[in-house]
Design an enzyme around this catalytic site. Structure first.
Site, short mmCIF file in Angstrom:
data_model
loop_
_atom_site.label_atom_id
_atom_site.label_comp_id
_atom_site.label_asym_id
_atom_site.label_seq_id
_atom_site.Cartn_x
_atom_site.Cartn_y
_atom_site.Cartn_z
N ARG A 183 -46.92 24.45 -33.35
CA ARG A 183 -45.68 23.56 -33.23
C ARG A 183 -46.24 21.99 -32.52
O ARG A 183 -45.71 20.91 -32.89
CB ARG A 183 -44.91 24.20 -32.25
CG ARG A 183 -43.71 23.33 -31.85
CD ARG A 183 -42.87 22.83 -33.07
NE ARG A 183 -42.20 23.99 -34.05
CZ ARG A 183 -41.44 23.82 -35.04
NH1 ARG A 183 -41.11 22.70 -35.32
NH2 ARG A 183 -41.22 24.78 -35.78
N ASN A 218 -35.91 29.23 -28.14
CA ASN A 218 -37.41 28.86 -29.05
C ASN A 218 -37.40 29.74 -30.25
O ASN A 218 -38.36 30.25 -30.47
CB ASN A 218 -38.64 29.42 -28.05
CG ASN A 218 -39.65 28.64 -28.24
OD1 ASN A 218 -40.85 29.23 -28.84
ND2 ASN A 218 -39.96 27.29 -28.06
N HIS A 271 -40.92 29.61 -31.59
CA HIS A 271 -41.09 28.47 -31.99
C HIS A 271 -42.42 27.50 -31.89
O HIS A 271 -42.89 26.86 -32.47
CB HIS A 271 -39.76 27.51 -31.55
CG HIS A 271 -39.41 26.27 -32.26
ND1 HIS A 271 -39.71 24.81 -31.81
CD2 HIS A 271 -38.96 26.12 -33.53
CE1 HIS A 271 -39.28 24.24 -32.78
NE2 HIS A 271 -39.03 24.74 -33.70
N CYS A 272 -42.80 27.78 -30.61
CA CYS A 272 -43.94 27.19 -30.29
C CYS A 272 -45.33 27.68 -30.90
O CYS A 272 -46.14 26.80 -31.41
CB CYS A 272 -44.66 27.62 -28.84
SG CYS A 272 -43.13 27.31 -27.47
N ALA A 273 -45.30 28.62 -31.62
CA ALA A 273 -46.36 29.29 -32.71
C ALA A 273 -45.95 29.02 -34.02
O ALA A 273 -47.05 29.20 -34.96
CB ALA A 273 -46.38 30.71 -32.57
#
Length: 357
Positions: free
Chosen positions: A92, A287, A338-340
């Site tokens: 992300r 997220n 979401h970060c990944a």
């Protein structure tokens, strides 16, 4: 195609707009996942399988999984693997930020990634966007390398000219020290095709290495007039005052057209602590990833809270399928679903890539 001058009337699409693919990086033994590699790979397989039902998956890394690691139901034909060096797996924040020209031409914005303010090594991650474009997997124009530090998790777009972000992150030391808030806002307007920047002063989760990424706190939902935010109903929780203040800020915001947002509160997961050092981890239901009619939502082994968050998102987005994925392994490294992931809008993938490679 090479670098170019940005045209007029381009924009940063909203996440819920149709997408070609989602970028992920496969965890390997040279990343911070080494001590729990099997556990986190299981989570990645679940995420990849969920996305592959709805879009292509571009999976990068120096070491990539074999087909037999995935369940028989996984759409392997939708997974494109590309060998590439990485420092970490949080795509992300170092994946390309794609803006779209008025004629639908994708334009890859290659901002600097410096390990969340020089906290971690980022030399390999910082070259991923350029390598993806050079591979011819991504079509369109390349705009970069940029001179500004910007992470994908720090901005949220309604696709119509409004960008939501946080002061904690974008004004944090060791990112853009030479720029003040006016300079950064000007750069966002110029490089993202935005008309209005909404700056949150409040809201940050304990254990968050990113200095307050917006995708842990508040997310714009379709059709663009709703914000789902992380709330807290426990006055004894360390987050209570900050998240209450953040809610009040969000209630005062209007979009680029001057219209207010409808607010939807997501529960704060019960505290999750790192088993190694006892610090609180930044678990959040905000997220999630919106991808082609589905919401891939992180869960944390908390049946009541997990179900409540899913119900709230389903009510706010009734036309979307809510797909829960257990992300207790991801949160161990202070990030979540979401970060990944990083979505790539419709029209970005080169249709001839797989034929020629």
């Amino acid at each position: 195609m090479n670098s170019f001058e940005l045209p007029k009337n381009f924009r940063l699409p909203a996440e819920w707009e149709p997408a070609d693919a989602v970028l992920l990086a496969w965890p390997n033994a040279d990343t911070d996942w080494a001590y729990m590699l099997d556990d986190v790979r299981k989570t990645y397989i679940d995420i990849i399988s969920a996305i592959a039902e709805r879009a292509k998956v571009i999976l990068i890394g120096p070491e990539l999984p074999s087909d037999d690691m995935f369940p028989p139901t996984c759409r392997l034909d939708n997974i494109i693997q590309l060998e590439m060096p990485i420092n970490d797996t949080w795509t992300r924040d170092y994946g390309p930020i794609i803006v779209m020209g008025p004629d639908g031409t994708p334009m890859l914005q290659d901002f600097i990634f410096n390990g969340w303010g020089m906290k971690f090594a980022a030399d390999k991650d910082n070259r991923v966007a350029q390598r993806l474009h050079s591979s011819t997997l991504i079509t369109g124009w390349y705009h970069g390398p940029a001179t500004m530090v910007l992470e994908g998790g720090s901005i949220e777009s309604d696709g119509k000219g409004t960008i939501l972000t946080t002061e904690h992150c974008l004004l944090a030391p060791n990112r853009n020290d030479a720029l003040d808030q006016y300079d950064i806002e000007t750069a966002l307007l110029e490089n993202l095709g935005a008309k209005k920047i909404l700056w949150l002063k409040h809201g940050q989760l304990a254990g968050d290495d990113t200095d307050g990424h917006i995708d842990t706190l508040a997310r714009i939902l379709p059709p663009g007039d709703i914000i789902a935010y992380t709330g807290c109903d426990n006055p004894d929780d360390e987050h209570f005052a900050e998240l209450e203040a953040m809610r009040d800020e969000l209630a005062s915001f209007t979009n680029a057209l001057g219209a207010p947002f409808h607010l939807v509160e997501l529960p704060l997961p019960d505290p999750i602590y790192d088993p190694e050092d006892g610090t609180r981890l930044p678990a959040t239901y905000a997220n999630f990833l919106i991808i082609n009619g589905a919401v891939i939502m992180p869960t944390y082994g908390q049946p009541k809270k997990d179900a409540l968050a899913a119900m709230i998102l389903e009510s706010a987005m009734p036309e979307y399928e809510i797909v829960p994925v257990d992300c207790r392994s991801l949160i161990r490294q202070h990030g979540s679903l979401h970060c990944a992931t990083m979505q790539l809008p419709l029209g970005v993938l080169n249709d001839d890539y797989e034929t020629n490679n």
